[in-house]
Design a protein around this motif. Structure first.
Motif, PDB file in Angstrom:
ATOM      1  N   UNK A 198       0.825  -1.220   0.000  1.00  0.00           N
ATOM      2  CA  UNK A 198       0.000   0.000   0.000  1.00  0.00           C
ATOM      3  C   UNK A 198       0.853   1.262   0.000  1.00  0.00           C
ATOM      4  N   UNK A 199       0.556   2.153  -0.873  1.00  0.00           N
ATOM      5  CA  UNK A 199       1.171   3.491  -0.930  1.00  0.00           C
ATOM      6  C   UNK A 199       2.701   3.435  -0.976  1.00  0.00           C
ATOM      7  N   UNK A 200       3.223   2.460  -1.704  1.00  0.00           N
ATOM      8  CA  UNK A 200       4.678   2.294  -1.756  1.00  0.00           C
ATOM      9  C   UNK A 200       5.365   3.503  -2.358  1.00  0.00           C
ATOM     10  N   UNK A 201       4.664   4.233  -3.215  1.00  0.00           N
ATOM     11  CA  UNK A 201       5.266   5.386  -3.877  1.00  0.00           C
ATOM     12  C   UNK A 201       5.595   6.497  -2.886  1.00  0.00           C
ATOM     13  N   UNK A 202       5.059   6.426  -1.673  1.00  0.00           N
ATOM     14  CA  UNK A 202       5.313   7.477  -0.691  1.00  0.00           C
ATOM     15  C   UNK A 202       6.599   7.252   0.095  1.00  0.00           C
ATOM     16  N   UNK A 203       7.228   6.085  -0.048  1.00  0.00           N
ATOM     17  CA  UNK A 203       8.407   5.776   0.766  1.00  0.00           C
ATOM     18  C   UNK A 203       9.607   6.576   0.292  1.00  0.00           C
ATOM     19  N   UNK A 204      10.153   7.385   1.184  1.00  0.00           N
ATOM     20  CA  UNK A 204      11.389   8.123   0.927  1.00  0.00           C
ATOM     21  C   UNK A 204      12.541   7.496   1.695  1.00  0.00           C
ATOM     22  N   UNK A 205      12.272   7.093   2.914  1.00  0.00           N
ATOM     23  CA  UNK A 205      13.274   6.414   3.741  1.00  0.00           C
ATOM     24  C   UNK A 205      12.647   5.150   4.315  1.00  0.00           C
ATOM     25  N   UNK A 219      13.455  -5.858  20.313  1.00  0.00           N
ATOM     26  CA  UNK A 219      12.409  -5.990  19.296  1.00  0.00           C
ATOM     27  C   UNK A 219      12.804  -5.074  18.144  1.00  0.00           C
ATOM     28  N   UNK A 220      12.836  -5.621  16.955  1.00  0.00           N
ATOM     29  CA  UNK A 220      13.231  -4.879  15.774  1.00  0.00           C
ATOM     30  C   UNK A 220      11.987  -4.479  14.988  1.00  0.00           C
ATOM     31  N   UNK A 221      11.913  -3.204  14.652  1.00  0.00           N
ATOM     32  CA  UNK A 221      10.767  -2.651  13.952  1.00  0.00           C
ATOM     33  C   UNK A 221      11.182  -2.114  12.584  1.00  0.00           C
ATOM     34  N   UNK A 222      10.338  -2.363  11.610  1.00  0.00           N
ATOM     35  CA  UNK A 222      10.513  -1.786  10.287  1.00  0.00           C
ATOM     36  C   UNK A 222       9.758  -0.459  10.238  1.00  0.00           C
ATOM     37  N   UNK A 223      10.359   0.513   9.587  1.00  0.00           N
ATOM     38  CA  UNK A 223       9.750   1.846   9.488  1.00  0.00           C
ATOM     39  C   UNK A 223       9.870   2.369   8.068  1.00  0.00           C
ATOM     40  N   UNK A 224       8.832   3.059   7.616  1.00  0.00           N
ATOM     41  CA  UNK A 224       8.924   3.793   6.354  1.00  0.00           C
ATOM     42  C   UNK A 224       8.443   5.210   6.586  1.00  0.00           C
ATOM     43  N   UNK A 225       9.039   6.147   5.880  1.00  0.00           N
ATOM     44  CA  UNK A 225       8.670   7.552   6.028  1.00  0.00           C
ATOM     45  C   UNK A 225       8.707   8.247   4.677  1.00  0.00           C
ATOM     46  N   UNK A 226       7.783   9.184   4.484  1.00  0.00           N
ATOM     47  CA  UNK A 226       7.852   9.998   3.280  1.00  0.00           C
ATOM     48  C   UNK A 226       8.891  11.098   3.500  1.00  0.00           C
TER      49      UNK A 226
END
Length: 126
Positions: A26-33, A92-99
């Motif tokens: 979902x909304x992969x185009x918004x991922x900057x980092x 605990x390891x978390x994945x993060x995406x940010x615009x």
């Protein structure tokens, strides 16, 4: 909002290796980092490594030379190869995406800093 699902955690002996995966949808185009954070009991969440869209990557000093972050865009998957694991890597390891706006804001790395996965536990113990 990007949906992120982590996998690959587990129990490993010191000196061992694990590879974490994070599948995005979902909304992969918004991922900057796109990156990995970790949180140990009683400690604050910290950045482990991230990749920025132009290709640069960043690592915490504590994991440089041991961990490698990579992305397979065809599979919408982010990886974290962790070698020579130490007990202090337990978290605990978390994945993060940010615009882009979030990445350059004070919110990056906080609960409001983009999208988060549910986390995967890594335990390094003999």
């Amino acid at each position: 909002q990007v949906d992120l699902v982590e996998s690959g955690g587990g129990l490993v002996q010191p000196g061992g290796s694990l590879r974490l995966s994070c599948v995005a949808s979902r909304n992969l185009h918004t991922i900057y980092a796109w990156g990995w954070y970790r949180q140990a009991p009683g400690q604050e969440r910290e950045l482990v490594a991230n990749i920025v869209v132009e290709g640069s990557s960043n690592y915490a000093d504590s994991v440089k030379g041991r961990f490698t972050i990579s992305a397979d865009n065809a599979k919408n998957t982010l990886y974290l190869q962790m070698n020579n694991l130490k007990p202090e890597d337990t978290a605990v390891y978390y994945c993060n995406s940010a615009d882009g706006n979030t990445y350059y804001s004070e919110n990056y790395g906080t609960e409001r800093g983009g999208s988060w996965g549910q986390g995967t536990q890594v335990i390094v113990s003999a």
